[in-house]
Design a protein around this motif. Sequence first.
Motif, PDB file in Angstrom:
ATOM      1  N   UNK A  66      -7.738   0.865   2.753  1.00  0.00           N
ATOM      2  CA  UNK A  66      -7.563   2.500   3.244  1.00  0.00           C
ATOM      3  C   UNK A  66      -7.324   3.175   1.903  1.00  0.00           C
ATOM      4  N   UNK A  67      -6.952   2.721   0.819  1.00  0.00           N
ATOM      5  CA  UNK A  67      -6.621   3.355  -0.516  1.00  0.00           C
ATOM      6  C   UNK A  67      -7.782   3.488  -1.372  1.00  0.00           C
ATOM      7  N   UNK A  68      -8.928   2.933  -0.974  1.00  0.00           N
ATOM      8  CA  UNK A  68     -10.133   3.024  -1.706  1.00  0.00           C
ATOM      9  C   UNK A  68     -10.662   4.520  -1.765  1.00  0.00           C
ATOM     10  N   UNK A  69     -10.946   4.761  -2.921  1.00  0.00           N
ATOM     11  CA  UNK A  69     -11.525   6.304  -3.249  1.00  0.00           C
ATOM     12  C   UNK A  69     -10.333   7.221  -3.567  1.00  0.00           C
ATOM     13  N   UNK A  70      -8.995   6.620  -3.546  1.00  0.00           N
ATOM     14  CA  UNK A  70      -7.912   7.241  -3.974  1.00  0.00           C
ATOM     15  C   UNK A  70      -7.808   8.741  -2.695  1.00  0.00           C
ATOM     16  N   UNK A  71      -7.923   8.511  -1.543  1.00  0.00           N
ATOM     17  CA  UNK A  71      -7.911   9.590  -0.537  1.00  0.00           C
ATOM     18  C   UNK A  71      -6.563  10.411  -0.617  1.00  0.00           C
ATOM     19  N   UNK A  72      -6.446  11.537  -0.095  1.00  0.00           N
ATOM     20  CA  UNK A  72      -5.232  12.360  -0.106  1.00  0.00           C
ATOM     21  C   UNK A  72      -4.383  11.758   0.985  1.00  0.00           C
ATOM     22  N   UNK A  73      -3.175  12.391   1.121  1.00  0.00           N
ATOM     23  CA  UNK A  73      -2.062  11.552   1.996  1.00  0.00           C
ATOM     24  C   UNK A  73      -2.489  11.977   3.507  1.00  0.00           C
ATOM     25  N   UNK A  74      -3.128  13.121   3.711  1.00  0.00           N
ATOM     26  CA  UNK A  74      -3.778  13.517   4.946  1.00  0.00           C
ATOM     27  C   UNK A  74      -4.903  12.481   5.378  1.00  0.00           C
ATOM     28  N   UNK A  75      -5.971  12.458   4.501  1.00  0.00           N
ATOM     29  CA  UNK A  75      -6.953  11.645   4.612  1.00  0.00           C
ATOM     30  C   UNK A  75      -6.552   9.984   4.902  1.00  0.00           C
ATOM     31  N   UNK A  76      -5.596   9.699   3.929  1.00  0.00           N
ATOM     32  CA  UNK A  76      -5.145   8.176   4.117  1.00  0.00           C
ATOM     33  C   UNK A  76      -4.721   8.162   5.731  1.00  0.00           C
ATOM     34  N   UNK A  77      -3.910   8.936   5.891  1.00  0.00           N
ATOM     35  CA  UNK A  77      -3.082   8.538   7.182  1.00  0.00           C
ATOM     36  C   UNK A  77      -4.098   8.658   8.506  1.00  0.00           C
ATOM     37  N   UNK A  78      -5.057   9.780   8.421  1.00  0.00           N
ATOM     38  CA  UNK A  78      -6.031   9.740   9.373  1.00  0.00           C
ATOM     39  C   UNK A  78      -6.816   8.570   9.511  1.00  0.00           C
ATOM     40  N   UNK A  79      -7.531   7.955   8.541  1.00  0.00           N
ATOM     41  CA  UNK A  79      -7.793   6.498   8.233  1.00  0.00           C
ATOM     42  C   UNK A  79      -7.054   5.559   8.875  1.00  0.00           C
ATOM     43  N   UNK A  80      -5.840   5.458   8.518  1.00  0.00           N
ATOM     44  CA  UNK A  80      -4.831   4.419   9.046  1.00  0.00           C
ATOM     45  C   UNK A  80      -4.808   4.333  10.574  1.00  0.00           C
ATOM     46  N   UNK A  81      -4.707   5.619  11.148  1.00  0.00           N
ATOM     47  CA  UNK A  81      -4.453   5.848  12.537  1.00  0.00           C
ATOM     48  C   UNK A  81      -5.808   5.300  13.126  1.00  0.00           C
ATOM     49  N   UNK A  82      -6.768   5.767  12.819  1.00  0.00           N
ATOM     50  CA  UNK A  82      -8.170   5.474  13.247  1.00  0.00           C
ATOM     51  C   UNK A  82      -8.506   3.814  13.081  1.00  0.00           C
ATOM     52  N   UNK A  83      -8.189   3.349  11.880  1.00  0.00           N
ATOM     53  CA  UNK A  83      -8.517   2.006  11.714  1.00  0.00           C
ATOM     54  C   UNK A  83      -7.568   0.881  12.587  1.00  0.00           C
ATOM     55  N   UNK A  84      -6.235   1.358  12.627  1.00  0.00           N
ATOM     56  CA  UNK A  84      -5.450   0.563  13.483  1.00  0.00           C
ATOM     57  C   UNK A  84      -5.851   0.497  14.931  1.00  0.00           C
ATOM     58  N   UNK A  85      -6.143   1.898  15.335  1.00  0.00           N
ATOM     59  CA  UNK A  85      -6.542   2.059  16.778  1.00  0.00           C
ATOM     60  C   UNK A  85      -7.823   1.256  17.083  1.00  0.00           C
TER      61      UNK A  85
END
Length: 94
Positions: A66-85
């Motif tokens: 999820x850290x690939x591409x060095x996302x912003x904190x908001x983008x990282x958290x959004x990716x995390x929630x979507x991926x875990x779901x």
Amino acid sequence: MWPFRTSSVVCLACGTELSQSMAREYDKYGDRWDRANKTFEHLCKGCHSDLCPQPRGELEKLLGELEAGNPSQAEFLSRYVATVDDRYGPLEES
């Protein structure tokens, strides 16, 4: 006699600076005994004792993905929630 470690390190959880001799080593790969070509992160005793003893499974790998591409904190958290779901289903509140 072993040399006394006097260098300072920073706790990765709370940011406290402390001497390396007073810190606990953290190896994100879970193999702190294999020391070849490794650098370790550190935890203060308080943060180390607060660690959850439950297995983390694929957490470190997932966080790396999820850290690939060095996302912003908001983008990282959004990716995390979507991926875990997607992978494990929706989180149910207890």
